[in-house]
Design a protein around this motif. Sequence first.
Motif, PDB file in Angstrom:
ATOM      1  N   VAL A 195      35.109  44.091  33.259  1.00 47.48           N
ATOM      2  CA  VAL A 195      35.036  44.946  34.451  1.00 47.48           C
ATOM      3  C   VAL A 195      33.644  45.555  34.563  1.00 47.48           C
ATOM      4  O   VAL A 195      33.052  45.608  35.653  1.00 47.48           O
ATOM      5  N   THR A 196      33.099  46.004  33.443  1.00 46.39           N
ATOM      6  CA  THR A 196      31.771  46.623  33.434  1.00 46.39           C
ATOM      7  C   THR A 196      30.705  45.642  33.910  1.00 46.39           C
ATOM      8  O   THR A 196      29.819  45.993  34.697  1.00 46.39           O
ATOM      9  N   VAL A 197      30.786  44.402  33.448  1.00 46.06           N
ATOM     10  CA  VAL A 197      29.828  43.376  33.869  1.00 46.06           C
ATOM     11  C   VAL A 197      29.968  43.114  35.368  1.00 46.06           C
ATOM     12  O   VAL A 197      28.965  43.007  36.096  1.00 46.06           O
ATOM     13  N   LEU A 198      31.206  43.031  35.847  1.00 39.67           N
ATOM     14  CA  LEU A 198      31.447  42.780  37.267  1.00 39.67           C
ATOM     15  C   LEU A 198      30.890  43.914  38.118  1.00 39.67           C
ATOM     16  O   LEU A 198      30.259  43.686  39.158  1.00 39.67           O
ATOM     17  N   HIS A 199      31.104  45.141  37.667  1.00 36.80           N
ATOM     18  CA  HIS A 199      30.585  46.298  38.404  1.00 36.80           C
ATOM     19  C   HIS A 199      29.055  46.312  38.423  1.00 36.80           C
ATOM     20  O   HIS A 199      28.446  46.677  39.443  1.00 36.80           O
ATOM     21  N   SER A 200      28.434  45.911  37.328  1.00 34.71           N
ATOM     22  CA  SER A 200      26.966  45.926  37.279  1.00 34.71           C
ATOM     23  C   SER A 200      26.372  44.972  38.310  1.00 34.71           C
ATOM     24  O   SER A 200      25.254  45.178  38.774  1.00 34.71           O
ATOM     25  N   ARG A 201      27.119  43.930  38.685  1.00 36.61           N
ATOM     26  CA  ARG A 201      26.634  42.986  39.697  1.00 36.61           C
ATOM     27  C   ARG A 201      27.028  43.424  41.110  1.00 36.61           C
ATOM     28  O   ARG A 201      26.213  43.410  42.031  1.00 36.61           O
ATOM     29  N   MET A 202      28.282  43.838  41.283  1.00 33.55           N
ATOM     30  CA  MET A 202      28.807  44.126  42.627  1.00 33.55           C
ATOM     31  C   MET A 202      28.440  45.514  43.143  1.00 33.55           C
ATOM     32  O   MET A 202      28.426  45.744  44.345  1.00 33.55           O
ATOM     33  N   LYS A 203      28.200  46.462  42.230  1.00 32.25           N
ATOM     34  CA  LYS A 203      27.866  47.831  42.621  1.00 32.25           C
ATOM     35  C   LYS A 203      28.987  48.451  43.469  1.00 32.25           C
ATOM     36  O   LYS A 203      28.803  48.870  44.608  1.00 32.25           O
ATOM     37  N   GLU A 252      30.073  32.846  38.947  1.00 33.01           N
ATOM     38  CA  GLU A 252      29.038  33.343  38.024  1.00 33.01           C
ATOM     39  C   GLU A 252      27.948  34.116  38.753  1.00 33.01           C
ATOM     40  O   GLU A 252      27.243  34.922  38.145  1.00 33.01           O
ATOM     41  N   TYR A 253      27.792  33.897  40.066  1.00 30.07           N
ATOM     42  CA  TYR A 253      26.770  34.611  40.829  1.00 30.07           C
ATOM     43  C   TYR A 253      27.301  35.928  41.396  1.00 30.07           C
ATOM     44  O   TYR A 253      26.561  36.673  42.019  1.00 30.07           O
ATOM     45  N   MET A 254      28.588  36.195  41.171  1.00 30.38           N
ATOM     46  CA  MET A 254      29.183  37.454  41.612  1.00 30.38           C
ATOM     47  C   MET A 254      29.530  38.355  40.434  1.00 30.38           C
ATOM     48  O   MET A 254      30.054  39.444  40.627  1.00 30.38           O
ATOM     49  N   GLY A 255      29.276  37.901  39.216  1.00 27.39           N
ATOM     50  CA  GLY A 255      29.529  38.732  38.045  1.00 27.39           C
ATOM     51  C   GLY A 255      30.832  38.438  37.338  1.00 27.39           C
ATOM     52  O   GLY A 255      31.191  39.142  36.390  1.00 27.39           O
ATOM     53  N   PHE A 256      31.577  37.406  37.766  1.00 28.72           N
ATOM     54  CA  PHE A 256      32.817  37.049  37.082  1.00 28.72           C
ATOM     55  C   PHE A 256      32.502  36.364  35.762  1.00 28.72           C
ATOM     56  O   PHE A 256      31.429  35.759  35.595  1.00 28.72           O
ATOM     57  N   PRO A 257      33.420  36.417  34.813  1.00 26.79           N
ATOM     58  CA  PRO A 257      33.207  35.692  33.554  1.00 26.79           C
ATOM     59  C   PRO A 257      33.106  34.195  33.816  1.00 26.79           C
ATOM     60  O   PRO A 257      33.607  33.683  34.825  1.00 26.79           O
ATOM     61  N   LEU A 258      32.489  33.467  32.887  1.00 30.93           N
ATOM     62  CA  LEU A 258      32.324  32.021  33.060  1.00 30.93           C
ATOM     63  C   LEU A 258      33.666  31.301  33.120  1.00 30.93           C
ATOM     64  O   LEU A 258      33.784  30.251  33.758  1.00 30.93           O
ATOM     65  N   SER A 259      34.674  31.868  32.464  1.00 32.48           N
ATOM     66  CA  SER A 259      36.030  31.300  32.529  1.00 32.48           C
ATOM     67  C   SER A 259      36.977  32.374  33.062  1.00 32.48           C
ATOM     68  O   SER A 259      37.718  33.016  32.298  1.00 32.48           O
ATOM     69  N   PRO A 260      36.967  32.603  34.373  1.00 31.02           N
ATOM     70  CA  PRO A 260      37.837  33.633  34.940  1.00 31.02           C
ATOM     71  C   PRO A 260      39.306  33.303  34.710  1.00 31.02           C
ATOM     72  O   PRO A 260      39.679  32.129  34.606  1.00 31.02           O
ATOM     73  N   ASN A 261      40.123  34.318  34.637  1.00 26.76           N
ATOM     74  CA  ASN A 261      41.536  34.157  34.304  1.00 26.76           C
ATOM     75  C   ASN A 261      42.331  33.713  35.536  1.00 26.76           C
ATOM     76  O   ASN A 261      43.108  34.482  36.112  1.00 26.76           O
TER      77      ASN A 261
END
Length: 488
Positions: A349-357, A308-317
Amino acid sequence: MKNFKDLREIYNNLATLICNFFFVMLSACKRILGVGQFFQLRGTCSVTDPSRRRFRSKMDLNLKCRENPIVIKVDSPEFKSIFTEEVIDLKKIFDKYKHEIRIAGGAVRDLLMGLTPKDLDFATTATPEEMKEMFTAEEVRMINVNGERHGTITARINDKENFEVTTLRIDMVTDGRFADVQFTKDWKLDANRRDLTINSMFLGFDGSVYDYFYGYEDLQKRRVAFVGDPDVRVKEDYLRIMRYFRFYGRIALKPDNHEEETLRVLKNNVHGLENISGERIWGELKKILQGNFAGNLLKTMLNVGVGEYMGFPLSPNVQELDMLLKRAHHLNLSPLSYLAALVKDLDEVTVLHSRMKFSKLERDLLYFLVEHRDDKVSDRPMKPYESLILNTSMKQKVAIEYVREVLKYRGDEELLKRLDNWEIPRFPVSGKTLKECGVPVGKMYGRIINKLRDAWIDSEYKMTEKDLMSYLPNIIEEFEEKKIERNK
């Protein structure tokens, strides 16, 4: 808002005054603390959040260590190979001005593993000011002056090689990412501030390995352990959570040989990653996913709670990740493929990118993987992937690499072989062809060419320019009919 900013500025100024007062008191109490002989100059203050500050205690500076730090003398071909003319000349400068210098950190670890280091970092008893004076006197160019605030001077020797040389230091005040440092001449105290035992060793130019905290034994056992109390080490810099997993992938022999206490400490401190930049987290994660046990380490990290601190969903697949590992772990997957497995759709993916840049190429590859990883129905298995390469606005070389990663993700080794052996055909129609056939220049060109290219692909690239032009009247008529329908 302005009053709030003013108040915050006053608060920060007050915190800086307190920080300065601390070091004045520290200097006055050197003898009482029993460590006065070690402290030299104070480094630049970089800890900016007083609420998260942790002060280094005397206990921190007196960890159990070996009395004689020299554990072995290296004389391997890899060791001898590092002594370029520039390295020797660097050593001569420090000898001339009577300052000790040793090789530090990762290069020592690599040499003990029989590897040739990719780059060398050096540690020294000389302060930054002393290094600047002697490099200036010896007409050695210095670059990257920003490193000086952390005790690092970068010297360009013989105008050929750059070497980072860092003054021995103690991280006296930390806030989970940055530190106020105190320069020292004591090698043990510098080793004490480092993250992992295997990274805390020094190497003399005579081959002597200096190991204060049993990193040599840990390396022999392929054990990844923090120097001293792991909870203290992690709280000094929360990025060390990621560094632990990175070095585990480089050192360990088994994917699941973690020490339970270490994982417990990481789990208890994982919230600290919230204050680490996405770029730094992604930089470490990318290296983890390029190392050994990438998939297993990623799952362990998720169990620890980093997701959750890297931008992954709360329930990653995780189920999709397990399937990916079964079918494709041997195919040298891109780090982005592991991430793609954990997200369900383009929004995630968009949420993950917003965190990881991510970089643009990385971001686009991740979108591409998630969009095209599912089964594609076709009379020819390669046809959908050939179409992705031929019908693209991106550079064709990039499209080929994206498609190759999709096929690796799917574990389709047969289509991978076909792709590698595929000679990309040349589409015989261009805008010039349409113009010569009397088609008015305009927006229709792109749509017409796309239609013609689809027909060409369906023919398995057998249709000539003449064949394709025979389709032109029907395509134009179809577009005109659609235009009339829209205008009704």
